[in-house]
Design a protein around this motif. Structure first.
Motif, PDB file in Angstrom:
ATOM      1  N   PRO A 121       0.818  -1.218   0.000  1.00 56.33           N
ATOM      2  CA  PRO A 121       0.000   0.000   0.000  1.00 56.33           C
ATOM      3  C   PRO A 121       0.853   1.270   0.000  1.00 56.33           C
ATOM      4  CG  PRO A 121      -0.668  -1.527   1.745  1.00 56.33           C
ATOM      5  CD  PRO A 121       0.658  -2.005   1.221  1.00 56.33           C
ATOM      6  N   SER A 124      -0.259   2.466   5.432  1.00 52.63           N
ATOM      7  CA  SER A 124      -1.225   1.751   6.253  1.00 52.63           C
ATOM      8  C   SER A 124      -0.836   1.884   7.708  1.00 52.63           C
ATOM      9  CB  SER A 124      -1.304   0.267   5.852  1.00 52.63           C
ATOM     10  OG  SER A 124      -0.111  -0.417   6.168  1.00 52.63           O
ATOM     11  N   HIS A 131      -5.996   3.297   2.104  1.00 56.33           N
ATOM     12  CA  HIS A 131      -5.345   3.025   0.822  1.00 56.33           C
ATOM     13  C   HIS A 131      -6.370   2.521  -0.194  1.00 56.33           C
ATOM     14  CE1 HIS A 131      -2.403   1.479  -2.069  1.00 56.33           C
ATOM     15  NE2 HIS A 131      -3.100   0.348  -2.080  1.00 56.33           N
ATOM     16  N   VAL A 165      -5.955   7.558  -2.148  1.00 56.78           N
ATOM     17  CA  VAL A 165      -6.432   7.156  -0.829  1.00 56.78           C
ATOM     18  C   VAL A 165      -7.801   7.786  -0.607  1.00 56.78           C
ATOM     19  CG1 VAL A 165      -4.145   6.920   0.212  1.00 56.78           C
ATOM     20  CG2 VAL A 165      -5.306   9.128   0.306  1.00 56.78           C
ATOM     21  N   GLU A 175       6.398   0.693   2.397  1.00 57.42           N
ATOM     22  CA  GLU A 175       5.321   1.625   2.076  1.00 57.42           C
ATOM     23  C   GLU A 175       5.915   3.026   1.980  1.00 57.42           C
ATOM     24  OE1 GLU A 175       2.173   1.243   4.920  1.00 57.42           O
ATOM     25  OE2 GLU A 175       1.871  -0.897   4.507  1.00 57.42           O
TER      26      GLU A 175
END
Length: 322
Positions: A200, A203, A299, A305, A288
């Motif tokens: 992602p 997160s 995400h 997002v 990430e």
């Protein structure tokens, strides 16, 4: 029995067809660099929904979901599961289990424990979810942020699909069973299409960072059964092996493991003792790229997002790793 850590302590323990075929030109990540490793799978299905108990019973082609959430969220999670069915079919190379798979999402830990007890099951300690082979049901509860609730849904659904379609006997080693679930559960989802096994943008439960923070890991001991390892170790092994030069060899190993053939990891894939150096060198490139500021940042895909912070407007969504 497979259990998953809650979001409070995670460090320790695209519009398209609904047929399940990859939608190469549709979805949040169709043009992403690793799209070949994680193609998009989509659904256009409208699930049926009805009040049930403290939540809603939602039905799709392949899933029966009970969710103690709002009805729109219950329907979205059912669509996520349905789209993921195609991804599971491709990964595990087995058709979906006969009938509809059962997933139960409770509002909190107490409701989860009560739901498990009603089915004659004791809740595992310090867990946010579990898959129970005896009932063929995934049980979990709502987590501290929206993305991690979805991660946990997919984590337990991965265990469920794995056990129902591939595991020939017994329970896989911790690193192997959890490696599947931790790896596949990190996902992109735009409401119609899903990609499993991604990294992602950001997160709250940053498993690449957890893996990197561990430093040197004895993967030989983990594979050999002398050490259980952590969920971060399991994620790192699966991500590294499935996206690197050992992908085909690791696939052959997974086939043999699921068939209960006791394969040699060292002979089929690579000497496990060598993984510490190679994964350690690779991990900094598999992080990430941003850190979340609000738990409500969710995400979606490599360029998007969702944000839900009432009363707050922000144009800076995080900070880069240094």
């Amino acid at each position: 029995e497979a259990a998953r850590q809650t979001s409070a302590d995670a460090s320790s323990p695209e519009a398209g067809p609904e047929s399940g075929s990859p939608a190469a030109d549709a979805g949040v990540d169709a043009a992403a660099p690793d799209a070949g490793n994680a193609p998009s799978y989509c659904t256009s299905e409208t699930p049926s929904s009805a009040p049930s108990g403290a939540g809603f019973a939602v039905t799709t082609t392949h899933y029966d979901l009970y969710a103690e959430t709002s009805e729109p969220l219950a329907i979205e999670l059912a669509r996520l599961l349905e789209a993921s069915s195609g991804a599971f079919t491709a990964w595990f190379e087995r058709p979906p289990p006969a009938g509809r798979s059962r997933v139960k999402l409770y509002k909190d830990t107490n409701a989860w424990k009560a739901g498990l007890a009603a089915d004659g099951i004791s809740a595992p300690p310090e867990a946010g979810g579990t898959y129970i082979p005896a009932t063929k049901t995934a049980y979990l509860f709502v987590q501290g942020n929206p993305y991690y609730t979805r991660v946990l849904v997919l984590h337990e659904a991965t265990h469920q699909y794995h056990f129902l379609t591939r595991v020939a006997a017994g329970s896989p080693p911790f690193w192997y069973g959890e490696g599947h679930a931790e790896y596949l559960a990190r996902h992109d989802w735009d409401g119609s299409c899903v990609r499993l096994g991604v990294i992602p943008i950001m997160s709250w439960e940053d498993i690449p960072a957890a893996a990197k923070a561990e430093g040197s890991v004895d993967y030989g001991a983990i594979v050999g059964g002398q050490s259980q390892g952590t969920r971060a170790d399991a994620w790192a092994m699966f991500r590294y092996l499935d996206t690197g030069s050992k992908k085909a060899a690791f696939k052959a190993y997974r086939d043999a493991m699921d068939a209960n053939k006791s394969p040699s990891f060292d002979a089929l894939v690579v000497p496990a003792s060598s993984l510490g150096a190679s994964i350690g060198a690779w991990l900094p490139s598999a992080q990430e790229p941003m850190h979340p500021v609000f738990t409500e940042w969710t995400h979606v895909g490599p360029g998007a997002v969702d944000v839900d912070t009432p009363g707050v407007f922000s144009v800076e969504i995080g900070r880069a790793h240094v």
